[in-house]
Scaffold this motif. Structure first.
Motif, mmCIF file in Angstrom:
data_model
loop_
_atom_site.group_PDB
_atom_site.id
_atom_site.type_symbol
_atom_site.label_atom_id
_atom_site.label_comp_id
_atom_site.label_asym_id
_atom_site.label_seq_id
_atom_site.Cartn_x
_atom_site.Cartn_y
_atom_site.Cartn_z
ATOM 1 N N TYR B 205 40.945 15.748 9.847
ATOM 2 C CA TYR B 205 40.790 16.307 11.193
ATOM 3 C C TYR B 205 41.102 15.239 12.243
ATOM 4 O O TYR B 205 41.811 15.494 13.222
ATOM 5 N N SER B 206 40.557 14.046 12.026
ATOM 6 C CA SER B 206 40.763 12.954 12.982
ATOM 7 C C SER B 206 42.252 12.589 13.064
ATOM 8 O O SER B 206 42.778 12.308 14.148
ATOM 9 N N TYR B 207 42.924 12.625 11.915
ATOM 10 C CA TYR B 207 44.372 12.356 11.864
ATOM 11 C C TYR B 207 45.118 13.400 12.702
ATOM 12 O O TYR B 207 45.946 13.056 13.547
ATOM 13 N N ASP B 208 44.798 14.670 12.478
ATOM 14 C CA ASP B 208 45.473 15.755 13.209
ATOM 15 C C ASP B 208 45.189 15.660 14.712
ATOM 16 O O ASP B 208 46.065 15.907 15.532
ATOM 17 N N LEU B 209 43.944 15.316 15.031
ATOM 18 C CA LEU B 209 43.539 15.205 16.441
ATOM 19 C C LEU B 209 44.386 14.152 17.157
ATOM 20 O O LEU B 209 44.881 14.378 18.263
ATOM 21 N N GLU B 210 44.564 13.001 16.509
ATOM 22 C CA GLU B 210 45.352 11.925 17.118
ATOM 23 C C GLU B 210 46.828 12.311 17.199
ATOM 24 O O GLU B 210 47.485 12.045 18.199
ATOM 25 N N LYS B 218 53.267 12.183 24.599
ATOM 26 C CA LYS B 218 54.634 11.716 24.305
ATOM 27 C C LYS B 218 54.643 10.263 23.834
ATOM 28 O O LYS B 218 55.475 9.447 24.210
ATOM 29 N N LYS B 219 53.655 9.911 23.003
ATOM 30 C CA LYS B 219 53.576 8.560 22.437
ATOM 31 C C LYS B 219 53.837 8.620 20.939
ATOM 32 O O LYS B 219 53.625 9.659 20.298
ATOM 33 N N SER B 220 54.228 7.481 20.353
ATOM 34 C CA SER B 220 54.469 7.423 18.920
ATOM 35 C C SER B 220 53.139 7.516 18.167
ATOM 36 O O SER B 220 52.108 7.026 18.637
ATOM 37 N N PHE B 221 53.180 8.119 16.979
ATOM 38 C CA PHE B 221 51.977 8.186 16.138
ATOM 39 C C PHE B 221 51.528 6.777 15.742
ATOM 40 O O PHE B 221 50.336 6.485 15.659
ATOM 41 N N PHE B 222 52.533 5.919 15.511
ATOM 42 C CA PHE B 222 52.204 4.556 15.076
ATOM 43 C C PHE B 222 52.012 3.662 16.299
ATOM 44 O O PHE B 222 52.909 2.904 16.690
ATOM 45 N N SER B 223 50.872 3.816 16.936
ATOM 46 C CA SER B 223 50.585 2.981 18.099
ATOM 47 C C SER B 223 49.105 2.637 18.098
ATOM 48 O O SER B 223 48.306 3.260 17.393
ATOM 49 N N LEU B 224 48.750 1.652 18.894
ATOM 50 C CA LEU B 224 47.340 1.257 18.964
ATOM 51 C C LEU B 224 46.515 2.267 19.771
ATOM 52 O O LEU B 224 45.297 2.157 19.858
ATOM 53 N N SER B 225 47.202 3.258 20.358
ATOM 54 C CA SER B 225 46.475 4.354 21.012
ATOM 55 C C SER B 225 45.997 5.351 19.975
ATOM 56 O O SER B 225 45.254 6.274 20.292
ATOM 57 N N ASN B 226 46.456 5.175 18.737
ATOM 58 C CA ASN B 226 46.054 6.086 17.663
ATOM 59 C C ASN B 226 44.682 5.666 17.124
ATOM 60 O O ASN B 226 44.547 4.681 16.408
ATOM 61 N N LYS B 227 43.657 6.435 17.502
ATOM 62 C CA LYS B 227 42.274 6.056 17.161
ATOM 63 C C LYS B 227 41.991 6.203 15.662
ATOM 64 O O LYS B 227 41.055 5.598 15.153
ATOM 65 N N LEU B 233 41.657 0.065 11.032
ATOM 66 C CA LEU B 233 41.886 -1.372 11.292
ATOM 67 C C LEU B 233 40.560 -2.087 11.576
ATOM 68 O O LEU B 233 40.395 -3.263 11.236
ATOM 69 N N TYR B 234 39.623 -1.364 12.192
ATOM 70 C CA TYR B 234 38.303 -1.959 12.457
ATOM 71 C C TYR B 234 37.607 -2.352 11.135
ATOM 72 O O TYR B 234 36.709 -3.194 11.127
ATOM 73 N N SER B 235 37.987 -1.689 10.044
ATOM 74 C CA SER B 235 37.358 -1.982 8.749
ATOM 75 C C SER B 235 37.989 -3.193 8.069
ATOM 76 O O SER B 235 37.454 -3.685 7.068
#
Lengths: 102, 379
Positions: B205-210, B218-227, B233-235
């Motif tokens: 769900y979190s993946y789909d949400l992002e 209009k941003k790339s999926f592979f960005s640091l805006s992707n929570k 990465l926090y792990s």
């Protein structure tokens, strides 16, 4: 810079349009809670910013979103100043358009 | 006095977490302290199952809870849980580098340097159980503004479950009681399959949400805006720490810790809504959650068991949540958790409660859905 030292108001007013009714929103309180406490029948469902039912349009003044509205509101709505009342704290007095008939 | 009592009663987990950290530090059989405390809590929870309290308010209706204090405690649990992992990593390092056994002293506190394999197992289990119990702070802070939300994400990331924060707010609170919510366990499901299905479902769900959010922006999926990516990465620091401290054994230990802590998280989700039904799109009401509000559960789990009230007033501070006549298991989380480990026993225990719910709380439409389960012989 001096605004840093300005004493923050303990509450702000929100004027609800189109009725013109004015409510007070205390610091630490969100717009929806204040409206419900004032007896306004503001539409809501989840109260955690996930359903979008309490959506409103900020016409004037500044708010502080408590969460990222981008998950619920679309790009155009964000640009047009829409906000989720249940996750909106006030930074100034505001004027807000809300559809209470939903 | 009342203010002290209301605020101090929620300090059980912080105190016991510090005790667990100290146990790991002192070493020897004290490494098992976290496991022993978990067992003792189960006993106390069972003994206090019949004591139920209401939320405390003064004559003017104001809560005795001190917001600044409770938030300070919740924020301080992040460094406490980090410290728990660091101490365990230190013990792992001692084990893999075959540190000799001797009694040393640090700031007047005697500890055993070096650790046996048996006590290392105790350390890993203790750390896993208390990292899992730390999830109650991750949950509480997920409902808070910016900085609290970030602390929630970081606490969850220590268990490799940072996706929870978004899935919980945007999915669980909106869709609970319905098949669209992976965290709601339908009738007939056991806690073991729920743990896996709920974990994967929430991450999906979190993946789909992002993905959808970034598309809108209009941003790339592979960005640091992707929570979703950022959460994993926090792990990374935890993974690097355990790889450094113990190599393969370190990875194995962290896997066990994450497995335990995520199992506890999903067990809480499992217990919170098992078998309850809500029509899609209908408002979430008190009847859609199970309450667990006996004395020890309420204090230990900082009122997370008052699910009925929490799901209707999600913005309410935990110390203000109250009994709202939601369906109630009548026993606390520790006791109920033990029952969930034995699925036939748990199903037998919940059967009567669910029958009562169908009879007295469900709407006509909800009853129809319940009947569909019954027609499939699922109860």
């Amino acid at each position: 810079m001096f605004s840093l030292f300005k004493k923050k108001s303990s509450s702000y007013s929100a004027t609800l349009m189109p009725s013109g009714k004015e409510i007070r929103v205390k610091r630490g309180e969100n717009l929806l809670t204040a409206a419900l406490s004032a007896g306004v029948k503001w539409p809501y469902k989840c109260r955690v910013g996930s359903c979008g039912t309490c959506k409103c349009k900020i016409l004037d003044g500044k708010i502080s979103p408590e969460i990222d509205f981008g998950y619920v509101l679309n790009f155009d709505e964000l640009n047009d100043g829409y906000a989720l009342a249940c996750q909106t704290a006030l930074k100034t007095d505001i004027k807000v358009m809300v559809n209470l008939k939903k | 006095m009342k203010t002290f009592y209301v605020n101090a009663r929620y300090l059980i987990v912080p105190v016991m977490t510090i005790a667990t950290i100290l146990g790991l530090f002192i070493g020897n059989y004290f490494a098992w302290l976290g496991v022993i405390l978990f067992g003792l809590n189960t006993i106390v929870d069972t003994l206090t199952k019949n004591i139920h309290l209401r939320a405390d308010f003064d004559d003017n209706g104001n809560s005795y809870g001190i917001k600044r204090l409770q938030y300070a405690v919740m924020y301080l649990m992040l460094p406490a849980f980090i410290f728990l992992q660091v101490i365990l990593a230190w013990r792992l390092y001692q084990y893999t580098s075959v540190t000799s056994f001797e009694t040393l002293s640090f700031l007047g506190l005697s500890y055993q340097s070096g650790i046996t394999g048996f006590n290392l197992i105790g350390s890993v289990l203790s750390a896993g159980l208390w990292a899992g119990l730390g999830i109650i702070y991750g949950h509480e802070l997920s409902h808070n503004r910016k900085e609290g939300f970030l602390v929630s994400r970081l606490i969850m990331a220590l268990s490799g479950a940072s996706h929870f924060t978004y899935a919980h707010v945007y999915n669980h609170h909106l869709d609970l009681g319905h098949e669209d919510d992976p965290a709601t366990a339908p009738r007939g499901r056991n806690v073991y399959s729920h743990a896996w299905l709920s974990h994967v479902g929430q991450s999906q769900y979190s993946y789909d949400l992002e993905r959808d959010k970034l598309k809108k922006q209009k941003k790339s999926f592979f960005s640091l805006s992707n929570k979703w990516i950022l959460g994993y990465l926090y792990s990374l620091p935890s993974i690097l720490l355990f790889v450094w401290a113990g190599g393969v054994l370190g990875v194995l230990s962290l896997t066990v810790i994450w497995a335990i802590s995520n199992f506890l998280l999903e067990a809480l989700n499992f217990m919170g809504h098992y078998g309850l039904i809500r029509e899609k799109g209908k408002p979430v009401e008190h009847r859609h959650s199970w309450d667990n509000d006996n004395l020890f559960t309420s204090w230990f789990f900082i009122e997370i068991g008052r699910q009925g009230d929490h799901h209707v007033r999600g913005e309410t501070y935990f110390w203000e949540l109250d009994d709202v006549d939601a369906p109630n298991y009548g026993i606390g989380y520790f006791s109920l958790f033990v029952l969930t480990l034995f699925p036939p026993v748990f199903r037998r225990f919940t059967q009567k409660l669910l029958d009562d719910w169908d009879e007295n709380k469900a709407t006509v439409a909800e009853k129809e859905i319940a009947n569909q389960f019954k027609n499939l012989s699922i109860s």
